[in-house]
Scaffold this active site. Structure first.
Site, PDB file in Angstrom:
ATOM      1  N   PRO A   1       1.381  -2.100  -2.353  1.00  0.00           N
ATOM      2  CA  PRO A   1       1.474  -2.571  -0.964  1.00  0.00           C
ATOM      3  C   PRO A   1       1.015  -1.467  -0.013  1.00  0.00           C
ATOM      4  O   PRO A   1       1.226  -0.275  -0.284  1.00  0.00           O
ATOM      5  CB  PRO A   1       2.970  -2.865  -0.774  1.00  0.00           C
ATOM      6  CG  PRO A   1       3.534  -2.963  -2.152  1.00  0.00           C
ATOM      7  CD  PRO A   1       2.700  -2.075  -3.014  1.00  0.00           C
ATOM      8  N   LYS A   2       0.366  -1.846   1.053  1.00  0.00           N
ATOM      9  CA  LYS A   2       0.017  -0.869   2.094  1.00  0.00           C
ATOM     10  C   LYS A   2       1.212  -0.769   3.031  1.00  0.00           C
ATOM     11  O   LYS A   2       1.403  -1.606   3.912  1.00  0.00           O
ATOM     12  CB  LYS A   2      -1.239  -1.289   2.851  1.00  0.00           C
ATOM     13  CG  LYS A   2      -1.766  -0.184   3.768  1.00  0.00           C
ATOM     14  CD  LYS A   2      -3.059  -0.575   4.440  1.00  0.00           C
ATOM     15  CE  LYS A   2      -3.632   0.621   5.207  1.00  0.00           C
ATOM     16  NZ  LYS A   2      -2.680   1.193   6.163  1.00  0.00           N
ATOM     17  N   TYR A   3       2.038   0.239   2.807  1.00  0.00           N
ATOM     18  CA  TYR A   3       3.270   0.377   3.571  1.00  0.00           C
ATOM     19  C   TYR A   3       2.962   0.760   5.017  1.00  0.00           C
ATOM     20  O   TYR A   3       1.980   1.438   5.314  1.00  0.00           O
ATOM     21  CB  TYR A   3       4.178   1.419   2.921  1.00  0.00           C
ATOM     22  CG  TYR A   3       4.662   1.018   1.545  1.00  0.00           C
ATOM     23  CD1 TYR A   3       5.523  -0.055   1.382  1.00  0.00           C
ATOM     24  CD2 TYR A   3       4.243   1.699   0.404  1.00  0.00           C
ATOM     25  CE1 TYR A   3       5.971  -0.437   0.122  1.00  0.00           C
ATOM     26  CE2 TYR A   3       4.686   1.326  -0.857  1.00  0.00           C
ATOM     27  CZ  TYR A   3       5.547   0.258  -0.990  1.00  0.00           C
ATOM     28  OH  TYR A   3       5.980  -0.121  -2.236  1.00  0.00           O
TER      29      TYR A   3
ATOM     30  N   GLY B   1      -1.494  -4.956   4.245  1.00  0.00           N
ATOM     31  CA  GLY B   1      -2.607  -5.055   3.319  1.00  0.00           C
ATOM     32  C   GLY B   1      -2.235  -4.526   1.951  1.00  0.00           C
ATOM     33  O   GLY B   1      -1.054  -4.383   1.611  1.00  0.00           O
TER      34      GLY B   1
END
Length: 688
Positions: free
Chosen positions: A32-34, A184
């Site tokens: 996951p794009k944190y 994203g």
């Protein structure tokens, strides 16, 4: 292994390139794009540094993360260097950057401690660069990942977590990212080494939202009632290092945020424009040195290189201004294509919606059908797009002075005013913030309010001003507002607001209503109720964990009776449990059902629960299990409604497994609930 001297405090992280498509060749893994603050964490048993991309140490701002890393280093008895993202936690899950924003710039230890308790943070570790004397920069990602999992362990210290890794089809993961409301995905080659300071194609950003950092080059004077500043003038650096104007944005600020930004920018004043192509807005402009970086969400780039509908998300002091460039397009267009498919046939649905509006204004009850159930998801999606469009309009109106006209649908408008007025002084939330919250949650709130008469509690001057209830509607209301004539027990005709329309909801906010309290019956069948309520109301000095304990007892009683219940916070100090009454139940049936459950719990557990109505007669330390909230027209805040509390808390649906001893109803606010909805969806829609 190489010497650990290669991993020094001034080490730069590895950077990703923005990709326009999923990688297809090679061994790729996904994360996951944190949405937080990227740091390299240098931890030893005695010292911890949290170094951002521009070399700043954020250890003072996140003491709970420092404590977790120090404990981990003590367990391992060695120095560790981890790459990861500091994120805010809401309900134990990673939240959006806005929830972290207040922590970023605090200086005083007492202020930091208060924020850490109210809005805790955690480090999500996704890479390991050094483990004692072993430097892992040249090792493949998969080797570093296995080592990281061993170092963090199965039971890591609080406020430290192992970042999630996803393997499988990228298309499916991308769809999941969109549904879950993620920013994203990150794609990483499993065989790639770690390259400090390099922007490598071995790491790729797949962004499903249009958002990036911009540099502030100036600001405009505010208009009308808006305080401190009007809009920020934003730009990015081109290949020659020039600052290129990208547009202006004034939305996204709280009252306090406007004040802090004005103070920050006044210290950076300069006489001339820093932009290579200076803009010429209508308002007076103040130019500043281009050193403040803000993160912005926007709808799209226009043909002339301007941002459409930009919203400020927060200040990013973890990124150097000179590194801010216009980011290339990623996979956002895939979302647009999906949305365009979903929009097909909108003209036909628009006509059907007009017919439905006419039917509801005539008082005809809504018919239920399997077809309407199957299309409910599409309706929620369409309502979500309408709500976001309204949010963008509200941002513009507030930035331009606070008074204006909303366009809800073709030919349907609503005048709004005083959006800059402070309604919640403690966090600085404005009337505009309240409007935007209700627009964002309208897809899940409107079905709850649909066809129900509403009781409004109005606070024209905010939560610290006087308030009053309003049930009857005036003779003249805007066309967007639904009003029905209802006859009371004495046969008197009364004009009542009826929920279910975005126009009615927003008109109530325009009147200063903070909460919408619906009847437990619908127009067309007002002699029948469709839910019963138990209100768990703690006495003075009773801690919230006792309310949690009583809620667990209520659920056990329901299980014994073969019943299910839905749970939500009251938005204040209690909890609400909604019960399904018998089919075609009347008011007395709802009261009887709730009373049976309440009396069973109070009889079996008199030390913590009571049904005694008189406050002075209730045993000390007990929670009042109130079954008398089931009288038709009794005002009880609906799920997702805001309450008149200093924190702007929200009455929020919960899963039963969220009933933990550390549950805090103050965590659910107009700032946090929309993100929770994006992450978890509508819990009540699951009927679980």
């Amino acid at each position: 292994m190489p010497s650990s001297s290669r991993v020094t405090p001034d080490l730069e992280p590895m950077y990703a390139t923005t990709a326009a498509a999923l990688p297809v060749e090679g061994d790729w893994v996904f994360e996951p794009k944190y949405d937080g603050v990227r740091v390299l964490a240098h931890a030893s048993p005695t010292t911890v540094r949290l170094v951002t991309r521009n070399g700043r140490d954020k250890a003072a701002q996140f003491p709970e993360v420092v404590a977790a890393l120090r404990e981990l280093a003590r367990r391992r008895r060695r120095r560790l260097v981890l790459d990861g993202e500091i994120v805010a936690l809401e309900g134990g899950e990673p939240a959006r950057f806005q929830a972290l924003q207040d922590r970023m710039h605090l200086k005083g230890a007492a202020d930091v401690a208060r924020r850490a308790e109210a809005a805790p943070a955690a480090l999500l570790a996704f890479d390991l660069l050094a483990d004692g004397d072993d430097v892992l920069l040249d090792a493949p990602w998969r080797t570093r990942r296995r080592r990281l999992a061993r170092v963090v362990g199965r039971r890591p210290p609080a406020h430290l977590r192992l970042g999630e890794t996803l393997e499988g089809g990228g298309d499916a993961l991308l769809r999941h990212a969109r549904r879950a409301g993620w920013e994203g995905l990150m794609a990483k080659r499993a065989d790639a080494p770690y390259r400090p300071g390099a922007r490598s194609r071995d790491w790729r950003k797949l962004k499903v939202e249009r958002r990036q950092e911009f540099v502030v080059g100036g600001w405009t004077e505010p208009r009308r009632t808006r305080p401190y500043l009007g809009a920020l003038l934003l730009g990015y650096h081109d290949a020659d290092g020039r600052l290129v104007y990208a547009g202006h944005a004034g939305g996204g600020f709280t009252h306090q945020g406007l004040r802090e930004m004005r103070a920050r920018l006044e210290r950076l004043a300069r006489r001339t424009s820093p932009f290579a192509d200076p803009p010429h807005p209508n308002e007076t402009v103040h130019w500043v040195r281009p050193s403040v970086v803000v993160e912005v969400r926007f709808n799209e780039w226009t043909a002339d290189g301007r941002l459409r509908q930009p919203i400020i998300l927060g200040v990013r002091d973890d990124k150097p201004p000179r590194e801010v460039v216009r980011e290339p397009e990623s996979v956002q267009n895939g979302e647009r294509r999906a949305a365009s498919v979903e929009r097909r046939g909108n003209d036909r649905r628009q006509a059907a919606s007009s017919d439905d509006a006419h039917r509801r204004r005539s008082g005809t009850p809504r018919k239920s059908s399997r077809k309407s159930t199957r299309t409910s998801a599409r309706k929620r999606s369409a309502a979500g797009r309408a709500g976001e469009d309204v949010v963008a309009q509200l941002e513009r109106i507030e930035a331009e002075g606070g008074d204006g006209t909303l366009v809800l649908t073709r030919g349907v408008t609503l005048d709004v005013s005083s959006l800059g007025k402070i309604f919640f002084p403690e966090p600085g939330y404005t009337k505009g913030d309240l409007f935007r919250y209700y627009a964002r949650v309208s897809p899940v709130l409107l079905p709850i309010l649909a066809d129900r008469p509403l009781v409004l509690r109005r606070y024209p001057n905010g939560v610290e001003g006087s308030s009053f209830f309003q049930q009857n509607a005036p003779e003249q209301v805007p066309d967007a507002v639904r009003v029905e004539t209802i006859h009371n027990d004495a046969g008197e005709a009364q004009r009542r607001f009826v929920g279910g329309d975005l126009g009615t909801l927003l008109y109530a906010v325009q009147l200063g209503a903070i909460s919408m309290d619906p009847w437990n019956a619908r127009v067309g069948s007002l002699d029948r109720v469709d839910y019963a309520i138990l209100d768990l109301d703690p006495g003075d000095g009773v801690p919230f964990r006792t309310v949690v304990a009583v809620a667990r007892l209520v659920r056990a009683a329901l299980d014994d009776m073969g019943l299910t219940g839905r749970l939500k916070t009251s938005g204040k100090s209690g909890l609400h449990v909604y019960l399904p009454p018998p089919r075609r139940a009347r008011e007395a049936d709802a009261v009887a059902l709730a009373r049976e459950v309440a009396e069973r719990v109070a009889a079996d557990h008199p030390d913590v629960a009571t049904v005694e109505r008189r406050v002075e007669a209730r045993p000390a330390g007990t929670v009042y299990v109130d079954y008398l909230q089931n009288i038709i027209a009794k005002p009880v805040a609906a799920a997702y409604c805001v309450r008149a509390t200093p924190e702007a808390t929200v009455s929020t649906p919960l899963a039963w497994d969220e009933l933990t001893d550390d549950l805090d109803p103050r965590a659910f606010t107009i700032a946090t609930v929309p993100e929770r909805l994006a992450r978890l969806g509508d819990l009540w829609a699951r009927r679980g």
